[in-house]
Design a protein around this motif. Sequence first.
Motif, short mmCIF file in Angstrom:
data_model
loop_
_atom_site.label_atom_id
_atom_site.label_comp_id
_atom_site.label_asym_id
_atom_site.label_seq_id
_atom_site.Cartn_x
_atom_site.Cartn_y
_atom_site.Cartn_z
N ARG A 359 0.84 -1.19 0.00
CA ARG A 359 0.00 0.00 0.00
C ARG A 359 0.88 1.25 0.00
O ARG A 359 1.91 1.31 0.65
CB ARG A 359 -0.91 0.00 1.23
N ARG A 360 0.47 2.27 -0.73
CA ARG A 360 1.23 3.51 -0.84
C ARG A 360 0.44 4.61 -0.11
O ARG A 360 -0.72 4.87 -0.41
CB ARG A 360 1.45 3.85 -2.30
N TYR A 361 1.10 5.24 0.85
CA TYR A 361 0.44 6.20 1.75
C TYR A 361 0.79 7.63 1.36
O TYR A 361 1.94 7.94 1.03
CB TYR A 361 0.90 5.95 3.20
N ARG A 386 6.98 3.91 4.23
CA ARG A 386 7.30 4.93 3.25
C ARG A 386 6.04 5.71 2.92
O ARG A 386 4.96 5.13 2.77
CB ARG A 386 7.87 4.30 1.97
N VAL A 387 6.19 7.04 2.77
CA VAL A 387 5.03 7.89 2.50
C VAL A 387 5.34 8.82 1.35
O VAL A 387 6.51 9.14 1.08
CB VAL A 387 4.63 8.68 3.76
N PHE A 388 4.28 9.25 0.66
CA PHE A 388 4.39 10.16 -0.48
C PHE A 388 3.78 11.50 -0.08
O PHE A 388 2.61 11.56 0.36
CB PHE A 388 3.67 9.58 -1.70
N VAL A 389 4.56 12.53 -0.24
CA VAL A 389 4.13 13.86 0.20
C VAL A 389 4.66 14.91 -0.77
O VAL A 389 5.43 14.61 -1.69
CB VAL A 389 4.64 14.17 1.62
N THR A 390 4.26 16.17 -0.54
CA THR A 390 4.83 17.27 -1.31
C THR A 390 6.29 17.46 -0.93
O THR A 390 6.76 16.98 0.10
CB THR A 390 4.05 18.56 -1.04
N TRP A 407 10.58 9.46 3.42
CA TRP A 407 9.76 10.53 2.85
C TRP A 407 10.03 10.62 1.36
O TRP A 407 11.11 10.99 0.93
CB TRP A 407 10.07 11.86 3.54
N GLN A 408 9.03 10.26 0.57
CA GLN A 408 9.15 10.26 -0.88
C GLN A 408 8.38 11.47 -1.43
O GLN A 408 7.15 11.49 -1.40
CB GLN A 408 8.57 8.96 -1.46
#
Length: 496
Positions: A359-361, A386-390, A407-408
Amino acid sequence: MARSARSDRAMVKQLVIILVLLLLFALLAVTYYLLTRPPEVEGSAEDRDRRFLFSIYGFEGDLLRRPTGVGIDSRGNIHVADTGKRRIAVFDSNGRFVRVYGEAGKGDLLIYDPIDVAITPDGRAWVVDKTQGKIVEFDVTGRAVRDIVTPELPLSITYADENLFVTVESGVLVADLDGNLLTGYVRRGKEAGSFDRPGGVAVGEDGTLYVADTLNYRVQALSTQGQPIWQYGEPLPSDAAIQFSAEQRKFGLPSNIAIDETGLLYVVDGLNSELKVLDTDGQLIEVIGDVGHEDGRFYYPDGIDYGNGRIAIADKFNDRVSVFRTPLPPGQQWRAFVPYIIGLLLLPLLILPFLRRGRRYVLTPDVLDALVADEDRDIVTDALKRVFVTEELAVLGRSHEDVDLKWQDREPKDEDVERIAERFDLAPVHVQALAIALGLRGKRLLVTGDEGVRIAARELEVPVVSYEEIKRAIEEQGRKGGPSKTPPASGEGGEA
């Protein structure tokens, strides 16, 4: 502690991938070794052919005596026409004794001089008895069930294309498995298409008949209509003795023949004590063996059969059966590596479960605030990983060393940002988070505590959950003893 657990899991995945790769290359190396290594048998290297596997001398102190013919069944068992002992002895594909069958004697259902044997796929055996001029059929248990008398003295028998091919003094007879004569290629003489005491026959996939025309010192290929196609060797001049030596003499005495699934023909040259390998165009490929008593050599061999990648030869006057692995024809050595090439191509499928994305958060800024304030944050960061953010939120997140996340930063698509901004009255940072979630493939989950963002996510069909809901679900799973996982989200199994 959470960081250590994640590191351990990552290390296990990497080790599994490395082990799979090492296993594949090990299989390739073993295959290459088996194809090129010399066999481990007694005698000096020059005394044995490199494809020799083993010899069968007998069983439990009971030795073979002048074995004349062999037949390999569908299981790879080797049936030996043990002529001097008036019986059929059976050994498995590794040369271990299995059983004997056939009652010695003269009369109905008895065998006195067995010189060849053929095995049909149903397990029945057909034994040529030279002295009594007949073929004896045995059932799968080894019980003799009937005698079949041929018009001429039978010399060999072969099963192919659901029929029995029997060589007689003047040619080849073809019969069904009920013993009914179907047709024959019978004409005694020296011209092409004629025969003189042929010692064996092999049948190609296209029905072509390959005959070891023994006393004509040649191999003949015949069409299904009996028309000559080619011959390798030729009859000796009528005034020549057996010692005749000239370029046109290709065989000492071709006594039998077999064919493998690649189309190679194996001709037993009894007088020269060697095995000549031909292709189906009648071209000599190579010669295997030589005269001698050491393993891997021959001393007036006679019968032959092929099955399961192996050649069994009745090495008659060495009182044994010699077993070889078949050579690959020129240009086809790559065939041995096909299973491993396929394995290499399938390797991505083997390691896919370890590389498959979970899952991608996607996080909004309030979730970072919650992580920083939560002393038990590790149970959540261990689940998210792992998380996707600005870009801005990624820089801010990395500045908090206690928040152990990868932090990606992800740049959202402009068209998604514009569409969301026009539709919902949200802060730019929340619009960007929604746009990032929309642009992700696979399983995605937006983590936010902002109610306006949650409403927008549901309308955009983006699964959404709050920080508190994630933590509560993890703690509940921990109490149940199960693995940590996130709870169902809006748009993914109901309202969170």
